[in-house]
Write a protein that holds these residues in place. Structure first.
Motif, PDB file in Angstrom:
ATOM      1  N   VAL A 170      29.426  66.043  28.412  1.00 25.08           N
ATOM      2  CA  VAL A 170      30.464  67.315  27.927  1.00 25.08           C
ATOM      3  C   VAL A 170      29.581  68.670  28.015  1.00 25.08           C
ATOM      4  O   VAL A 170      28.660  68.662  27.088  1.00 25.08           O
ATOM      5  CB  VAL A 170      31.219  67.032  26.596  1.00 25.08           C
ATOM      6  CG1 VAL A 170      32.014  68.295  26.587  1.00 25.08           C
ATOM      7  CG2 VAL A 170      31.970  65.691  26.867  1.00 25.08           C
ATOM      8  N   ALA A 205      37.966  74.730  21.178  1.00 27.14           N
ATOM      9  CA  ALA A 205      38.418  73.688  22.251  1.00 27.14           C
ATOM     10  C   ALA A 205      39.782  74.114  22.781  1.00 27.14           C
ATOM     11  O   ALA A 205      40.502  74.880  22.303  1.00 27.14           O
ATOM     12  CB  ALA A 205      38.203  72.178  21.879  1.00 27.14           C
ATOM     13  N   LEU A 209      29.889  62.520  23.139  1.00 25.49           N
ATOM     14  CA  LEU A 209      30.221  63.607  24.141  1.00 25.49           C
ATOM     15  C   LEU A 209      29.338  63.532  25.551  1.00 25.49           C
ATOM     16  O   LEU A 209      28.833  64.463  25.961  1.00 25.49           O
ATOM     17  CB  LEU A 209      29.621  64.887  23.303  1.00 25.49           C
ATOM     18  CG  LEU A 209      30.534  65.211  22.127  1.00 25.49           C
ATOM     19  CD1 LEU A 209      29.823  66.592  21.217  1.00 25.49           C
ATOM     20  CD2 LEU A 209      31.950  65.829  22.511  1.00 25.49           C
ATOM     21  N   PRO A 258      34.565  73.010  28.371  1.00 30.75           N
ATOM     22  CA  PRO A 258      35.566  72.627  27.459  1.00 30.75           C
ATOM     23  C   PRO A 258      35.307  72.654  26.116  1.00 30.75           C
ATOM     24  O   PRO A 258      36.380  72.337  25.348  1.00 30.75           O
ATOM     25  CB  PRO A 258      35.705  70.970  27.962  1.00 30.75           C
ATOM     26  CG  PRO A 258      34.185  70.605  28.260  1.00 30.75           C
ATOM     27  CD  PRO A 258      33.782  71.887  29.169  1.00 30.75           C
ATOM     28  N   LEU A 259      34.118  72.913  25.734  1.00 31.99           N
ATOM     29  CA  LEU A 259      34.003  73.066  24.351  1.00 31.99           C
ATOM     30  C   LEU A 259      33.162  74.227  24.162  1.00 31.99           C
ATOM     31  O   LEU A 259      32.107  74.532  24.838  1.00 31.99           O
ATOM     32  CB  LEU A 259      33.043  72.153  23.660  1.00 31.99           C
ATOM     33  CG  LEU A 259      33.718  70.599  23.696  1.00 31.99           C
ATOM     34  CD1 LEU A 259      33.027  69.576  22.931  1.00 31.99           C
ATOM     35  CD2 LEU A 259      35.243  70.701  22.936  1.00 31.99           C
ATOM     36  N   ASP A 318      39.605  67.349  29.726  1.00 34.59           N
ATOM     37  CA  ASP A 318      39.294  67.590  28.505  1.00 34.59           C
ATOM     38  C   ASP A 318      37.860  66.830  28.008  1.00 34.59           C
ATOM     39  O   ASP A 318      37.779  66.049  28.769  1.00 34.59           O
ATOM     40  CB  ASP A 318      40.395  67.302  27.130  1.00 34.59           C
ATOM     41  CG  ASP A 318      41.049  65.854  27.050  1.00 34.59           C
ATOM     42  OD1 ASP A 318      40.047  64.815  27.360  1.00 34.59           O
ATOM     43  OD2 ASP A 318      41.880  65.555  26.841  1.00 34.59           O
ATOM     44  N   ALA A 319      37.467  67.128  27.071  1.00 37.91           N
ATOM     45  CA  ALA A 319      36.207  66.619  26.615  1.00 37.91           C
ATOM     46  C   ALA A 319      36.132  65.267  26.283  1.00 37.91           C
ATOM     47  O   ALA A 319      35.237  64.442  26.824  1.00 37.91           O
ATOM     48  CB  ALA A 319      35.520  67.326  25.340  1.00 37.91           C
ATOM     49  N   ARG A 320      37.252  64.501  25.807  1.00 39.41           N
ATOM     50  CA  ARG A 320      37.220  63.248  25.448  1.00 39.41           C
ATOM     51  C   ARG A 320      37.324  62.467  26.979  1.00 39.41           C
ATOM     52  O   ARG A 320      36.475  61.321  27.034  1.00 39.41           O
ATOM     53  CB  ARG A 320      38.308  62.887  24.867  1.00 39.41           C
ATOM     54  CG  ARG A 320      38.322  63.025  23.322  1.00 39.41           C
ATOM     55  CD  ARG A 320      40.086  62.780  22.744  1.00 39.41           C
ATOM     56  NE  ARG A 320      40.971  63.618  23.329  1.00 39.41           N
ATOM     57  CZ  ARG A 320      42.101  63.119  23.387  1.00 39.41           C
ATOM     58  NH1 ARG A 320      42.561  62.167  22.514  1.00 39.41           N
ATOM     59  NH2 ARG A 320      43.207  63.684  23.751  1.00 39.41           N
ATOM     60  N   THR A 349      41.960  71.609  22.683  1.00 40.04           N
ATOM     61  CA  THR A 349      42.866  70.597  22.124  1.00 40.04           C
ATOM     62  C   THR A 349      42.166  70.398  20.931  1.00 40.04           C
ATOM     63  O   THR A 349      41.105  70.435  20.527  1.00 40.04           O
ATOM     64  CB  THR A 349      43.063  69.466  22.575  1.00 40.04           C
ATOM     65  OG1 THR A 349      41.940  68.621  22.911  1.00 40.04           O
ATOM     66  CG2 THR A 349      43.721  69.467  24.361  1.00 40.04           C
ATOM     67  N   ASP A 392      39.916  67.452  20.699  1.00 40.19           N
ATOM     68  CA  ASP A 392      38.565  67.731  21.379  1.00 40.19           C
ATOM     69  C   ASP A 392      37.730  68.380  20.248  1.00 40.19           C
ATOM     70  O   ASP A 392      36.431  68.482  20.027  1.00 40.19           O
ATOM     71  CB  ASP A 392      38.436  68.794  22.499  1.00 40.19           C
ATOM     72  CG  ASP A 392      38.952  67.859  23.793  1.00 40.19           C
ATOM     73  OD1 ASP A 392      38.847  66.704  23.688  1.00 40.19           O
ATOM     74  OD2 ASP A 392      38.757  68.578  24.920  1.00 40.19           O
TER      75      ASP A 392
END
Length: 462
Positions: free
Chosen positions: A73, A217, A70, A167-168, A7-9, A219, A222
């Motif tokens: 990302v 996103a 970010l 992811p975003l 995921d982005a994180r 989640t 995110d």
């Protein structure tokens, strides 16, 4: 470590501490686009020519140990939002060759946070249709079933995130455009409070006083990460507001209302209703005090009563182009412009008054309840050869019947988020909409994260 599975994180953390090279992240998602995008047509146009420069600049910032939430990302941007040097068409032949002269402020802030802008996501023309298709790039398909639509107008953003192409994604939401498509494809779509994200640069649009930029996103965490990078006032946008500060609220002590039909006399498919009831029972089982309560809307409150504002917004922007050649537009957009030219000033005033009365009603409701929970849409995704489902709950419906639960939140200027809450017929995703009072975006996101964790078992496929 496979970047496309993170995921982005996780991507940002791995890029910051050197476990991932941003170039490898970019390469992985570009490969994913190469494999999956031709079938769904979510990412459109050419990739940004400045990607090598973006990578080099990011590497220098990482080496300097800049705090980059970010970092590395990949982010897709809806094809109505300015990205400097990029062709941004609004899905319209009128703008087929338009190149944005600068970044939208939100895009600028995403870059500042370390994100890589990797391309544009398809949109319906002028973001004014519940089906993502246009005369420039064509139709976007549902990644789970290519015969279906992800909805619109941010269908390209939602489908891309659901298919793992990025992811975003950054969408827009003037009446539900970044909540309904995420609901249909099983991802998260967040419409912030109106004014939470400054937006002084870009196209004029039809949704004056209603549209927000909206993170999409996989989640809630995110979406929150993306929102935090973009939110904030700017003196160049007089509509921006300060949000209530983030607080460690005990979500289990909040007053939460569940309204199965949002207090409206509208059809809802049985599979969606069943998902709502199962989700609410699971949330109650997680210790959340949810009571049944419906807003008491003013007489005549409906999306139909509000639509003159969209029609006149389009007509004010494109009357001369429509009179010169109506065939240059998507037929549905052309009809909206034609209707906009026929509405009288009194009709527009009544629509504005209807929007205000809806806002006041919801504001009063949210004085007595901290959160409102309802369906995001009354149906799952439908065939992509039509603007909306023809039947909901056994009743013949108008094409916009799928959109009944989202526009009121725009007129009330409140934050609203759609999170996956279960699977309807044919294992198609269903979304739960959660709403809070204007300015309480941080509270809403904290609650949505807890809801998401409790509901995750209901969203697992097979």
């Amino acid at each position: 470590m496979l970047p496309e599975l993170l995921d982005a994180r996780q991507i940002a953390a791995a890029c910051r501490d050197g476990r991932l090279d941003p170039a490898d992240v970019l390469r992985a998602f570009r490969q994913r686009m190469h494999e999956r995008n031709p079938a769904i047509n979510a990412v459109v146009g050419d990739p940004p020519a400045d990607l090598p420069a973006q990578l080099e600049h990011l590497r220098r910032r990482l080496a300097a140990r800049e705090p980059l939430p970010l970092a590395g990302v990949p982010v897709l941007v809806k094809d109505v939002i300015w990205v400097a040097g990029q062709r941004v068409t609004q899905g319209s032949r009128l703008f087929a060759d338009f190149v944005a002269p600068r970044d939208a402020l939100a895009v600028e802030r995403l870059r500042r946070a370390g994100a890589l802008i990797v391309g544009m996501a398809n949109s319906s023309e002028f973001a004014c249709k519940g089906l993502t298709t246009n005369h420039v790039y064509g139709l976007t398909r549902h990644p789970q079933d290519l015969s279906l639509t992800p909805g619109g107008s941010s269908g390209g953003c939602a489908a891309a995130v659901a298919a793992g192409l990025a992811p975003l994604a950054l969408g827009t939401d003037g009446g539900g455009s970044s909540r309904r498509p995420p609901s249909h494809v099983g991802v998260v779509g967040f419409k912030p409070s109106f004014g939470a994200i400054a937006d002084p640069f870009g196209f004029a649009h039809a949704f004056i006083g209603l549209q927000t930029l909206a993170p999409i996103a996989r989640t809630v965490a995110d979406a929150r990460l993306m929102f935090d990078a973009m939110a904030g006032v700017d003196v160049r946008d007089p509509q921006t507001i300060e949000l209530q500060p983030a607080a460690d609220a005990d979500v289990r002590r909040l007053r939460i209302a569940f309204s199965p039909r949002l207090g409206l006399d509208v059809p809802v498919d049985p599979d969606v209703s069943a998902c709502m009831e199962a989700a609410v029972e699971r949330l109650r089982g997680a210790g959340l005090p949810i009571e049944r309560a419906d807003p008491s809307w003013p007489q005549g409150a409906s999306e139909e009563a509000l639509m003159p504002l969209q029609h006149v917004g389009l007509a004010s922007l494109f009357e001369s182009d429509w009179r010169r050649d109506p065939d240059v537009f998507d037929p549905d957009i052309a009809r909206q412009i034609e209707r906009g030219l026929k509405w009288r000033g009194a009709d527009v005033a009544r629509a504005r008054e209807a929007g205000l009365r809806i806002a006041l009603t919801l504001g009063d409701f949210l004085q007595h309840h901290d959160l409102l929970v309802c369906p995001t849409t009354p149906c799952v995704a439908w065939p992509n050869d039509r603007p909306g489902p023809r039947i909901i709950e056994g009743q013949s419906v108008e094409p916009r019947a799928h959109a009944v639960f989202t526009p009121f939140m725009n007129h009330a200027m409140v934050p609203a988020i759609s999170i996956p809450c279960g699977l309807g017929r044919d294992a198609l995703p269903v979304g739960l909409q959660v709403v809070a009072a204007r300015g309480r975006d941080h509270l809403l996101l904290a609650a949505a994260e807890l809801f998401e964790a409790a509901l995750r078992p209901l969203t697992a496929r097979g």
